[in-house]
Design a protein around this motif. Sequence first.
Motif, PDB file in Angstrom:
ATOM      1  N   MET A  91     134.103 -69.967  57.721  1.00  0.00           N
ATOM      2  CA  MET A  91     134.630 -68.844  58.510  1.00  0.00           C
ATOM      3  C   MET A  91     133.546 -68.328  59.448  1.00  0.00           C
ATOM      4  O   MET A  91     133.801 -67.996  60.602  1.00  0.00           O
ATOM      5  CB  MET A  91     135.096 -67.715  57.598  1.00  0.00           C
ATOM      6  N   LEU A  92     132.333 -68.268  58.935  1.00  0.00           N
ATOM      7  CA  LEU A  92     131.227 -67.774  59.763  1.00  0.00           C
ATOM      8  C   LEU A  92     130.973 -68.705  60.936  1.00  0.00           C
ATOM      9  O   LEU A  92     130.833 -68.264  62.067  1.00  0.00           O
ATOM     10  CB  LEU A  92     129.952 -67.650  58.907  1.00  0.00           C
ATOM     11  N   GLU A  99     135.507 -59.112  60.508  1.00  0.00           N
ATOM     12  CA  GLU A  99     136.097 -58.184  59.538  1.00  0.00           C
ATOM     13  C   GLU A  99     136.899 -58.941  58.484  1.00  0.00           C
ATOM     14  O   GLU A  99     136.934 -58.558  57.321  1.00  0.00           O
ATOM     15  CB  GLU A  99     136.986 -57.156  60.251  1.00  0.00           C
ATOM     16  N   LEU A 100     137.565 -60.038  58.937  1.00  0.00           N
ATOM     17  CA  LEU A 100     138.322 -60.852  57.981  1.00  0.00           C
ATOM     18  C   LEU A 100     137.371 -61.642  57.096  1.00  0.00           C
ATOM     19  O   LEU A 100     137.605 -61.807  55.896  1.00  0.00           O
ATOM     20  CB  LEU A 100     139.279 -61.792  58.723  1.00  0.00           C
ATOM     21  N   THR A 101     136.281 -62.112  57.685  1.00  0.00           N
ATOM     22  CA  THR A 101     135.262 -62.815  56.898  1.00  0.00           C
ATOM     23  C   THR A 101     134.710 -61.877  55.824  1.00  0.00           C
ATOM     24  O   THR A 101     134.519 -62.261  54.677  1.00  0.00           O
ATOM     25  CB  THR A 101     134.120 -63.304  57.810  1.00  0.00           C
ATOM     26  N   LEU A 102     134.472 -60.629  56.230  1.00  0.00           N
ATOM     27  CA  LEU A 102     133.961 -59.627  55.293  1.00  0.00           C
ATOM     28  C   LEU A 102     134.961 -59.426  54.154  1.00  0.00           C
ATOM     29  O   LEU A 102     134.595 -59.348  52.982  1.00  0.00           O
ATOM     30  CB  LEU A 102     133.724 -58.309  56.042  1.00  0.00           C
ATOM     31  N   SER A 127     126.963 -61.744  61.878  1.00  0.00           N
ATOM     32  CA  SER A 127     128.255 -61.865  62.519  1.00  0.00           C
ATOM     33  C   SER A 127     128.866 -60.482  62.801  1.00  0.00           C
ATOM     34  O   SER A 127     129.422 -60.237  63.868  1.00  0.00           O
ATOM     35  CB  SER A 127     129.141 -62.706  61.605  1.00  0.00           C
ATOM     36  N   LEU A 128     128.712 -59.561  61.846  1.00  0.00           N
ATOM     37  CA  LEU A 128     129.204 -58.189  62.051  1.00  0.00           C
ATOM     38  C   LEU A 128     128.419 -57.507  63.178  1.00  0.00           C
ATOM     39  O   LEU A 128     128.979 -56.766  63.980  1.00  0.00           O
ATOM     40  CB  LEU A 128     129.070 -57.379  60.755  1.00  0.00           C
ATOM     41  N   LYS A 133     130.269 -54.320  64.796  1.00  0.00           N
ATOM     42  CA  LYS A 133     130.992 -53.614  63.726  1.00  0.00           C
ATOM     43  C   LYS A 133     129.959 -52.881  62.873  1.00  0.00           C
ATOM     44  O   LYS A 133     129.691 -53.244  61.722  1.00  0.00           O
ATOM     45  CB  LYS A 133     131.770 -54.620  62.862  1.00  0.00           C
ATOM     46  N   TYR A 134     129.336 -51.865  63.485  1.00  0.00           N
ATOM     47  CA  TYR A 134     128.178 -51.258  62.838  1.00  0.00           C
ATOM     48  C   TYR A 134     128.496 -50.467  61.574  1.00  0.00           C
ATOM     49  O   TYR A 134     127.740 -50.504  60.622  1.00  0.00           O
ATOM     50  CB  TYR A 134     127.424 -50.389  63.841  1.00  0.00           C
ATOM     51  N   SER A 135     129.618 -49.742  61.576  1.00  0.00           N
ATOM     52  CA  SER A 135     129.872 -48.938  60.375  1.00  0.00           C
ATOM     53  C   SER A 135     130.242 -49.836  59.196  1.00  0.00           C
ATOM     54  O   SER A 135     129.854 -49.571  58.061  1.00  0.00           O
ATOM     55  CB  SER A 135     130.937 -47.878  60.642  1.00  0.00           C
ATOM     56  N   LYS A 136     130.965 -50.918  59.484  1.00  0.00           N
ATOM     57  CA  LYS A 136     131.300 -51.894  58.433  1.00  0.00           C
ATOM     58  C   LYS A 136     130.007 -52.507  57.876  1.00  0.00           C
ATOM     59  O   LYS A 136     129.851 -52.711  56.673  1.00  0.00           O
ATOM     60  CB  LYS A 136     132.193 -53.003  59.007  1.00  0.00           C
ATOM     61  N   MET A 137     129.112 -52.792  58.804  1.00  0.00           N
ATOM     62  CA  MET A 137     127.843 -53.397  58.462  1.00  0.00           C
ATOM     63  C   MET A 137     127.010 -52.473  57.569  1.00  0.00           C
ATOM     64  O   MET A 137     126.424 -52.890  56.586  1.00  0.00           O
ATOM     65  CB  MET A 137     127.101 -53.563  59.787  1.00  0.00           C
ATOM     66  N   ARG A 138     127.024 -51.199  57.944  1.00  0.00           N
ATOM     67  CA  ARG A 138     126.253 -50.208  57.195  1.00  0.00           C
ATOM     68  C   ARG A 138     126.728 -50.129  55.751  1.00  0.00           C
ATOM     69  O   ARG A 138     125.921 -50.159  54.820  1.00  0.00           O
ATOM     70  CB  ARG A 138     126.391 -48.838  57.881  1.00  0.00           C
TER      71      ARG A 138
END
Length: 622
Positions: A91-92, A99-102, A127-128, A133-138
């Motif tokens: 996926m990566l 976001e789907l990979t996450l 990838s994020l 996608k910083y808040s997801k990353m955080r």
Amino acid sequence: MNSIALNSLARLMCFPPGKFVRVNSFLCPPSTRKLSLPIFPGNEHAIRSLCSSPSLDIPTLTELVSNQHYSELKARLRASRSNPAAVLRQMLDSGSDPELTLRYFKWSRDELKLSHTLELTFGLSHSLASAKKYSKMRSFLDEFVRVSDGNTVSSIFHSISNCGGGFCNGSIIVDMLVWAYAKNGKTQLGFEAFKRAGDYGYKLSIISCNPLMSNLAKDGAVGDLEFVYKEMIRRRIKINVVSFNTVISGLCQARKLNKACDVVDDMKACGVSPNVVTYNALIDGHCKSGGLSRMYKADAILKEMVDSKICPNEITYNILIDGYCKDENVAAANKVFEEMQRQGLKPTLVTYNSLINGLCNSGEISKAVSLQDQMSSSGLKPNIITYNVLIHGFGKNDMFKEAREMLDVIEKEGLVPNVITFNILVDACCNSGKIEEAFLIHASMASKGVLPDVSTYNSLITGLCREGKLDKAEKLFEEMKDNSLKPNVVTYNILIGSLCKKRESRKARRLLDRMVKIGLSPNHVTFDTLMDGYCLEGNLRAALKVRELMQKEGLRANIATFNVLIKGFCKQGKMEDANSLLNEMLQRGVVPNRTTYDIIREEMVEKGFVPDIDGHMYNVSG
DNA sequence: GTAGGGTTAG
């Protein structure tokens, strides 16, 4: 079909490492990251046959994850014999929506109990980051830091720099990593990551550095705090007022006021103006410095603050009120209390707690109680600190009935007594010889959901020692360990003091050796107590040897040490030695206090000298 | 990327 799609296909087959797949006579190792099959006539057939296999293609996979059809995803993974970790890698590499990979990462971790490698973890982070996608990353890194225990900072950095993705994104990842360490109280790891970021050249920001410095300050690790601060300047990380304030307050709390003032100069030189927080930290630092003119200096900073057009706030006044109370100057504290209100500021819970404490400590219990009434009528509800302060006040003034009744009041108010509440009560009982009652309170703690701590035991042991029940005290000392409580320096000091009083200094000395053996550092009190013990036995040589030992431990003789030794020499009639000690302390800049003179005067009077009004001695007998 | 600093009890 382009090379990315080919790459995806090969990965989806998830061949174990070492085996090769034959595609139209091209040998392709499936674990190569940058695998791409050349596209030329004849190749398409092989590709089509790969697509029609029962494996899971990326569009299907992302659709299943997107719609959260996890049971089907599980079934498909099984049917296609795909390796779930390799699917993630796929996926990566295929550039799927991060976001789907996450989502797939988390699902495979939680549902399939898969522990993903650092390479995949930081591949996903990259990838994020690329997708901003910083808040997801955080939150992803926050979670990573909370659960990952076995990974070293070094291996993490290796993965961040080696799993692809740009250097800028690497900086953002490392920044968030340091932030996550700080947020989760893993300060040492955060500090290590900070240092390593410098080695790799990753640029950090105040978002991570400020919380890191805040933690270092709270832990009292001022050396590391100063290192981070200086490194931030060296690495040209943009520093703001919060960064400066964090360093200043850390230095103030560590009583390094001169260094704190240097940082104030730094901030001014950087064009950052000190604000109310800066001044509050400095004023508090002076209040707690222990110096004789501390409140005078604190007041001078207040004036400087006002001159700089910075308005003192509630916290400024609270600091000053508490400072004057601790300086045993409740009158001055009251003046500040009134000034605060004149300035239109409402006293807070902390204001009242500090003042009530000051009144209690100066024996003005009735005033303290009426101030608590005043506080309640102004709409402020007392908290557990208020009640603890009052209980302490009652205890110190032999008002045990009132102290005990407070426990009921606390519960009636819907508050919960804490370990400090009970310790105050236990301590009060022990100090007034009510040792049985102290043990009753100690025994009742567990049923109230509060476990005794080292302080509880220290009070009980003190009480027992004071009654000469050293054997019982030692038994309790052993009992502590059964309750998985480690005796601390104070515990040892109490026992050492008690042995010394019984003129068993050699036994006390062995206890000192024992504490060192278990890794506890003796403090000033330990050495002074032991010296006092040897002096009491007239063994001045042994006392001086303890002083040598103390200096070897890096502790310099202070006023208490000199007083102990001077008293020891005076009692042995060795006035010349006492006098040379007095000279030595003056030379070392240790200022004699009342006790010093009292010791000398007492001895002189005993020898037939009488002091005149200036304290000079005249011999009247000869 | 949006975080982070100052006060009270044994």
